[in-house]
Structures are given as C-alpha cells and as structure tokens.
Scaffold this motif. Structure first.
Motif, mmCIF file in Angstrom:
data_model
loop_
_atom_site.group_PDB
_atom_site.id
_atom_site.type_symbol
_atom_site.label_atom_id
_atom_site.label_comp_id
_atom_site.label_asym_id
_atom_site.label_seq_id
_atom_site.Cartn_x
_atom_site.Cartn_y
_atom_site.Cartn_z
ATOM 1 N N LYS A 155 0.830 -1.209 0.000
ATOM 2 C CA LYS A 155 0.000 0.000 0.000
ATOM 3 C C LYS A 155 0.863 1.257 0.000
ATOM 4 N N ALA A 156 2.002 1.179 0.694
ATOM 5 C CA ALA A 156 2.891 2.338 0.757
ATOM 6 C C ALA A 156 3.618 2.568 -0.562
ATOM 7 N N LYS A 157 3.717 1.499 -1.396
ATOM 8 C CA LYS A 157 4.420 1.614 -2.673
ATOM 9 C C LYS A 157 3.468 1.749 -3.863
ATOM 10 N N ARG A 163 -2.445 4.200 -2.618
ATOM 11 C CA ARG A 163 -1.447 4.036 -1.564
ATOM 12 C C ARG A 163 -1.924 4.661 -0.255
ATOM 13 N N THR A 164 -1.355 4.140 0.855
ATOM 14 C CA THR A 164 -1.653 4.747 2.144
ATOM 15 C C THR A 164 -0.981 6.117 2.220
ATOM 16 N N LEU A 165 -1.632 7.036 2.909
ATOM 17 C CA LEU A 165 -1.105 8.405 2.976
ATOM 18 C C LEU A 165 -0.567 8.757 4.366
ATOM 19 N N SER A 166 -0.637 7.814 5.286
ATOM 20 C CA SER A 166 -0.249 8.124 6.658
ATOM 21 C C SER A 166 1.221 8.489 6.795
ATOM 22 N N ASP A 167 2.055 8.021 5.836
ATOM 23 C CA ASP A 167 3.485 8.284 5.935
ATOM 24 C C ASP A 167 3.912 9.556 5.202
ATOM 25 N N ILE A 168 2.962 10.239 4.534
ATOM 26 C CA ILE A 168 3.374 11.412 3.747
ATOM 27 C C ILE A 168 2.627 12.693 4.113
ATOM 28 N N VAL A 169 1.492 12.574 4.794
ATOM 29 C CA VAL A 169 0.741 13.784 5.146
ATOM 30 C C VAL A 169 1.083 14.232 6.563
ATOM 31 N N ASN A 170 0.955 15.510 6.791
ATOM 32 C CA ASN A 170 1.191 16.087 8.109
ATOM 33 C C ASN A 170 0.017 16.968 8.507
ATOM 34 N N LYS A 171 -0.105 17.201 9.772
ATOM 35 C CA LYS A 171 -1.191 18.013 10.300
ATOM 36 C C LYS A 171 -1.180 19.421 9.709
ATOM 37 N N THR A 212 -2.783 26.020 -2.672
ATOM 38 C CA THR A 212 -2.289 24.707 -3.107
ATOM 39 C C THR A 212 -0.817 24.524 -2.745
ATOM 40 N N LYS A 213 -0.471 23.271 -2.478
ATOM 41 C CA LYS A 213 0.914 22.925 -2.139
ATOM 42 C C LYS A 213 1.176 21.485 -2.568
ATOM 43 N N LEU A 214 2.312 21.234 -3.214
ATOM 44 C CA LEU A 214 2.701 19.870 -3.588
ATOM 45 C C LEU A 214 3.315 19.202 -2.358
ATOM 46 N N ILE A 215 2.704 18.103 -1.893
ATOM 47 C CA ILE A 215 3.224 17.446 -0.689
ATOM 48 C C ILE A 215 3.893 16.103 -0.988
ATOM 49 N N PHE A 216 3.628 15.549 -2.180
ATOM 50 C CA PHE A 216 4.262 14.271 -2.525
ATOM 51 C C PHE A 216 4.113 14.042 -4.022
ATOM 52 N N GLU A 217 5.105 13.372 -4.613
ATOM 53 C CA GLU A 217 4.975 12.999 -6.020
ATOM 54 C C GLU A 217 5.701 11.702 -6.298
ATOM 55 N N ASP A 218 5.208 10.997 -7.300
ATOM 56 C CA ASP A 218 5.881 9.800 -7.803
ATOM 57 C C ASP A 218 6.123 10.004 -9.289
ATOM 58 N N ARG A 248 -8.696 12.944 -4.248
ATOM 59 C CA ARG A 248 -8.513 11.708 -3.459
ATOM 60 C C ARG A 248 -9.327 11.816 -2.175
ATOM 61 N N GLU A 249 -10.242 10.877 -1.995
ATOM 62 C CA GLU A 249 -11.072 10.885 -0.795
ATOM 63 C C GLU A 249 -10.195 10.611 0.427
ATOM 64 N N PHE A 250 -10.055 11.595 1.278
ATOM 65 C CA PHE A 250 -9.197 11.447 2.451
ATOM 66 C C PHE A 250 -9.612 12.449 3.512
ATOM 67 N N TYR A 251 -9.717 11.963 4.738
ATOM 68 C CA TYR A 251 -10.016 12.842 5.864
ATOM 69 C C TYR A 251 -8.890 12.680 6.876
ATOM 70 N N TYR A 252 -8.284 13.780 7.244
ATOM 71 C CA TYR A 252 -7.153 13.705 8.168
ATOM 72 C C TYR A 252 -7.661 13.474 9.593
ATOM 73 N N ASP A 253 -7.316 12.282 10.115
ATOM 74 C CA ASP A 253 -7.665 11.926 11.482
ATOM 75 C C ASP A 253 -6.361 11.622 12.205
ATOM 76 N N GLU A 254 -5.954 12.517 13.062
ATOM 77 C CA GLU A 254 -4.637 12.385 13.696
ATOM 78 C C GLU A 254 -4.509 11.078 14.471
ATOM 79 N N LYS A 255 -5.564 10.658 15.138
ATOM 80 C CA LYS A 255 -5.516 9.406 15.890
ATOM 81 C C LYS A 255 -5.335 8.212 14.957
#
Length: 427
Positions: A155-157, A163-171, A212-218, A248-255
């Motif tokens: 998922k991380a690759k 892919r999972t986004l937990s390793d690339i997004v920040n609060k 807008t801000k670019l936070i990750f790219e492949d 991308r459907e995503f909701y930031y949940d810190e927990k």
C-alpha cells in the motif's frame, strides 16, 4: 558431494575382507571416503514384526526428510536479510551436518537400545510429529505477520490513487476544525502541473487563493492540497474531473494516522525480533565452522571430533536470536538427528531380514567424492559384493515362504543393504 551411501554387509570373515578391498579400491581411485557406521545391538523381536517395521520405517524416513527440508526452507525465509549465514544455523548437536553424519553415535538416552524396536520407532515418530505440529503453528503465525506487513508495504508503494497516505501527510498540510473550510487532496498528472497552478482557483467559486501545495509525487504525478469552502466540494470535484484532476477521498484523522504509523512500526519490530541474529553470534558461528568439508575418518578409525559449541556458548549466542529462528535451529537439529537414527534403524532391520540371525553385519558410510564417479563406485560395490547376490536372494525367498502374503520387490535391488543420505536437499 553432500551425498552419502549407507551400506551393510555380513560381518563374517569373507565379507569383512570384502569391505577392506572396497576401502582400498575406493581410496586409491578417490571414489569415496569410507567410515564405519556404528549401530548398537538392538532388540530384534520376531521376523514378522521386522517386516512390518521395514515398511513403517520407510514411510517415517520420507516424512522426516520432508520435515527437515521444510524446516531448512523456513530458516531461509526467516533469515531473508542474512541468507549467506543460513548454513551456519543448520547444525546437528552443535556441529555441521556432514560431521554429524560421518561420526554418528547412537543416542542411548533418547532411544534406549534395550527397548523393543517398535517402541524406539514410536518414540521417533511421536517426536517428529510434535515438531511438525509446532512448525506449522509457528510458521503460520510468522507468515500471517509477514503477509500483513507485506500488504502494508504494498500500500505504501502503490500509486497515488490507492497508496496509504499516513506516511506522507502532516497536520500542517490541512485546515482542521473549521466549520466552513476544508482541505482536499488532488492527484495531478505530471504533465498537467502548470495547468493545475493556472486553473485550480477558478475550478469553482470559493476556492482559497494560493492555497495549493505539492506534498508528494511519484513518477506519474503529484499530490496537491487545496483549501475551499465545504459547500462547493461537489462542484469542485466535478470540475476537477473534467480537467483530469482527481480528488482523493481522504479525511485527516490524527488518531488514525498515529495508529497506522504505530502499527507499521510494531509489525516491523515484531518481524525483526522473530529472526534477528546479532553480529557477534554470526561471527562465532562462522569461525567455528569455516569449512563444511570434513575429511572423513578412514575405515577402522572411528575417532569422534569435538561437538562444536558448548551448551553454555550456544545458550549465550541464542540470547541474540529471535524466538522463531532459535526454535527452528533447536528443532532442526532434533529432527535431523532423528532422521539419521531412522536411517540406522533401516540398515539394522534390513540387514537382519537380508542376512538372517544371529545379528552379524557391518555398516559402512561412503561419501562419493564426485558426482561423475558414482557410476564407477556402484560398479565397484557390485563387484566386491557380487557373491552376496545368491545368498540375499535365497534369504528373501525364505522370508517370503515363512510370511504369507509377503511380496518381493526387486526394483532397485542390490546384493547388499543400501540407503542414501542426501544433504543437497538442504542447500
């Protein structure tokens, strides 16, 4: 070669002289190293029981060989980051396998020679069955752990869509706890970066300028943030899709983010602890057995080498190993030792059935020196023991007459008792 031939011949004067001739010829021609293979005086029982044991031992031999092969493969899988050290962990009683086989001694404590043969065989069968049961449970747990971790790694690759986004997004990338504003993640193809920068503010009303801000790219595209009012989310998504931008459907949940990261860390740690071996332990193992080629003691000189590490040394090194690897090493040793005892039992039983009573035979272990010479070695054996052909055939015929229903099988028939111990299956 990591192959051995275990043979036996009657222990009378004529056949002992034949064994000496065999030793002389094979030594001069460098066909094989030969050494006596010591088998204790076991309780024979009845001829009928020996015939039954012969069949049972054949099945147990196959089972034991399959089991140690699976255990060796498990060691390979568990030591995935140190495969060059695998052979140093496949030992029997603290020594390399070749040394153990060539200097085999019957374990009287585990398998008392005074017990009836069926009891000895039953002990071996139960021991191996328990090891297999434990092996299945332990490797299944490890496989589940590894599969879960592999799934998370996949998922991380994966691409930005899955892919999972937990390793690339920040609060800090998101506007949180706002009644009116929301931050979306948008996947933009690499070739459309400029178009995105020019148009994202006008894709819908109420888009926050310069948000807008670019936070990750492949290699295929980038993941951008954009902040807008909640009530225009649907309109923005539709207009973005028309322009080949994907929200991308995503909701930031810190927990939840923290939980995912901790789960990955936990799994990585658990997997590592299952097989981790310290550099100190590996160095000790490699210095003890730098070369697995053991010069076999010539026939008639059965001096036994030292048994490698002391129990205290092995226990000390084991503290640096994960529980699965430690279990595999200990039980591989037990299973391999049991397997060689089964080979010894097969030689004993077949020798009694072949050569008759009273028990009087000599077992010899041959280690062919080259694969290309095995045909020549077989010819030498058949020549030296050709006189046994008629004797063995008559003995087997007598046995068939004494036991109704016994079928003689001449497939792979040799005038002497013969079994192989093939260690290449563990390479």
């Amino acid at each position: 070669m990591s192959e051995f031939w275990l043979i036996s011949a009657p222990g009378d004067k004529e056949n002992l002289q034949a064994l000496e001739r065999l030793n002389t010829v094979t030594s001069k021609s460098n066909l094989s190293y030969n050494t006596k293979f010591a088998i204790p005086d076991l309780k024979v029982g009845t001829l009928d029981s020996l015939v039954g044991l012969s069949d049972e031992l054949g099945k147990l031999d196959t089972f034991a060989e399959s089991l140690i092969k699976r255990m060796a493969q498990s060691v390979v899988e568990v030591m995935e980051d140190a495969k060059g050290k695998v052979q140093e962990n496949l030992l029997a009683n603290g020594v390399d396998l070749t040394s153990f086989v060539t200097h085999f001694e019957w374990d009287m404590a585990k398998y008392p020679a005074k017990q009836p043969l069926p009891s000895v065989v039953d002990t071996l069968a139960k021991q191996l069955a328990q090891i297999e049961t434990d092996l299945k449970a332990r490797t299944a747990a490890y496989s589940t752990l590894k599969a879960t971790l592999d799934s998370l790694n996949q998922k991380a690759k994966a691409n930005l869509f899955t892919r999972t986004l937990s390793d690339i997004v920040n609060k800090d990338d998101f506007v949180l706890d706002s009644e009116y504003l929301v931050t979306l993640l948008v996947i933009v193809p690499t070739q459309n970066y400029i178009q995105w920068q020019k148009t994202y503010e006008s894709l819908s009303d109420m888009v926050v300028p310069r948000s807008t801000k670019l936070i990750f790219e492949d290699k295929e595209g980038g993941l951008f943030t954009v902040t807008l009012f909640r009530k225009v989310i649907d309109d923005f998504k539709a207009r973005a899709k028309e322009n080949k931008f994907t929200v991308r459907e995503f909701y930031y949940d810190e927990k939840e983010i923290t939980r995912e990261r901790e789960e990955m860390t936990r799994l990585l740690s658990a997997k590592k602890q299952q097989y981790q071996t310290s550099c100190v332990a590996l160095k000790k193992g490699s210095s003890t057995f730098p070369d697995h080629k053991v010069k076999v003691t010539p026939l008639g000189n059965p001096d036994r080498p030292a048994a490698g590490h002391s129990d205290r040394e092995r226990e000390s090194e084991g503290e640096s190993e994960g529980p699965l690897l430690r279990w595999l090493k200990v039980n591989f040793s037990e299973a391999f030792i049991a397997w060689v005892h089964i080979k010894a039992l097969r030689v004993f039983v077949e020798s009694v059935l072949r050569y008759g009573l009273p028990v009087n035979f000599q077992a010899v272990l041959l280690q062919p020196q080259k694969k290309s010479s095995t045909k020549r070695l077989r010819e030498v054996l058949n020549s030296v023991f050709k006189h046994l052909d008629e004797v063995a055939a008559a003995s087997m015929l007598d046995a068939a007459m004494d036991i109704p229903g016994l079928q003689l099988n001449n497939q792979d028939y040799f005038p002497y008792v013969y079994f192989r111990i093939d260690l290449s299956l563990l390479d």
